[in-house]
Design an enzyme around this catalytic site. Structure first.
Site, short mmCIF file in Angstrom:
data_model
loop_
_atom_site.label_atom_id
_atom_site.label_comp_id
_atom_site.label_asym_id
_atom_site.label_seq_id
_atom_site.Cartn_x
_atom_site.Cartn_y
_atom_site.Cartn_z
N TYR A 159 41.85 -11.77 32.78
CA TYR A 159 42.37 -12.82 31.92
C TYR A 159 41.89 -12.60 30.48
O TYR A 159 41.36 -11.54 30.16
CB TYR A 159 41.99 -14.19 32.50
CG TYR A 159 42.61 -14.40 33.87
CD1 TYR A 159 43.99 -14.35 34.04
CD2 TYR A 159 41.82 -14.60 34.99
CE1 TYR A 159 44.57 -14.50 35.29
CE2 TYR A 159 42.38 -14.76 36.26
CZ TYR A 159 43.76 -14.71 36.40
OH TYR A 159 44.33 -14.84 37.65
N ASN A 211 36.87 -5.01 39.08
CA ASN A 211 38.07 -5.63 39.63
C ASN A 211 39.31 -5.19 38.85
O ASN A 211 39.31 -5.19 37.62
CB ASN A 211 37.94 -7.15 39.58
CG ASN A 211 38.90 -7.84 40.53
OD1 ASN A 211 39.53 -7.21 41.36
ND2 ASN A 211 39.02 -9.15 40.39
#
Length: 352
Positions: A159, A211
């Site tokens: 994000y 990730n």
């Protein structure tokens, strides 16, 4: 309890009584980190996710925080801006999502009309960045007004903050791009603004060095996140929350998470796919002080007592993870009458 997007906010992205019950059922976690909560309308990227930028949202969250406190728990709010992982249908005026650089991610956005392609984002102007930093600070103030015990800055999972950190998504040539120090500047400014607003001891930060969620990567994550951990170390934060590995289950190269804890020097929370055995090993190994459980808390609101008793865990219904109402949200069973004799005898010994 790790933050878990469930897409069950009410109209206006406002939390409701059903959300309050969901969190209260899981108050034995000791510390709940709320689902990711957008700091502004621009920060939204998924349908029915809650916000913390309107008076109605603050009032909605008050019900949840009171319910958790009555049940004996503590809860912090995760401050979220999705950046490029959005769609014009979520954006004010149907605008393009924003990002550090105009690089389109792979994937689709889940909107009111179903899955739609994520468009190419608009690169932020340098002069816009301080305003977004202030939105994080205001979101933290709003969280305190809503009764939360603290906040967590969401700097993970591809994000907005993570997009600034990574050299794959940040191609800027101003003071927010280029080397690691510049790419980390946005995160540090957000953390400084949030801690100034609500206090460092009420502020945590979440990162995800390996990730690949939301089409994110970096050419040298170890060096990048070593720097991030070291820069955060002097800020007096409540904790650093680290997602280990890849949440998709993909194999990842070796990574020294223990070194991140050493460089940070404070309380570290580890997360991603832990069971009881692996959690105990991580703490014994010295790479974490606490373990955050995610999906296992969805299906087991009484996860703490189940782990204590070594009781079987209920499976997650993946079809009800996102959206809907009670089913797969507040209707998971609480452990029935477990054999109590061992605990009973332990209590007798403890009290003589």
């Amino acid at each position: 309890m790790a933050p878990l997007t469930r897409s069950r906010a009410g109209p206006g992205n406002t939390p409701n009584e059903l959300n309050a019950l969901y969190y209260a059922q899981r108050a034995s976690a000791g510390l709940i980190i709320s689902e990711a909560t957008q700091i502004s309308p621009q920060g939204q990227g998924y349908i029915s996710t809650p916000g913390i930028h309107s008076a109605e949202q603050i009032e909605g969250w008050k019900c949840a925080t009171r319910a958790v406190h009555v049940a004996g728990g503590r809860i912090v709010l995760q401050l979220w801006h999705v950046g490029r992982i959005s769609h014009p249908s979520f954006q004010p005026g149907g605008a393009a999502p924003i990002a550090p650089s105009a690089i389109r991610p792979k994937g689709q956005a889940f909107t009111a009309k179903g899955f739609q392609p994520i468009p190419t984002p608009r690169a932020l102007e340098t002069c816009e960045i301080p305003g977004i930093v202030e939105q994080y600070a205001q979101g933290a103030r709003n969280a305190m007004a809503a009764g939360f015990d603290g906040v967590e800055v969401h700097a993970a999972n591809g994000y907005l903050i993570d997009q600034f950190l990574r050299d794959q998504t940040n191609k800027r040539t101003d003071r927010y791009g280029g080397g690691i120090e510049n790419r980390s500047r946005f995160l540090m400014e957000v953390v400084d603004a949030v801690t100034a607003a609500v206090g460092a001891r009420r502020t945590g930060v979440r990162i995800s060095p390996q990730n690949t969620q939301s089409d994110i990567s970096d050419s040298d994550p170890q060096t990048l996140f070593n720097y991030v951990a070291e820069q955060l170390s002097g800020k007096g934060l409540a904790y650093l929350h680290i997602i280990e590995g890849d949440t998709s289950g993909l194999a990842v190269p070796p990574f020294d998470y223990k070194n991140l804890k050493r460089l940070f020097g404070g309380l570290v929370v580890a997360n991603n796919g832990f069971d009881k055995r692996r959690a105990e090993e991580a703490i014994a190994d010295g790479r974490a002080d606490l373990i955050a459980f995610g999906k296992s808390f969805i299906a087991n609101p009484d996860l703490v007592i189940r782990l204590f008793l070594d009781a079987p865990l209920a499976p997650v219904n993946r079809e009800t993870l996102y959206g809907g109402s009670v089913q797969g949200y507040t209707d998971y069973p609480i452990l029935g009458a477990a054999t109590p004799h061992a605990c009973y005898h332990d209590t007798e010994r403890a009290w003589g």
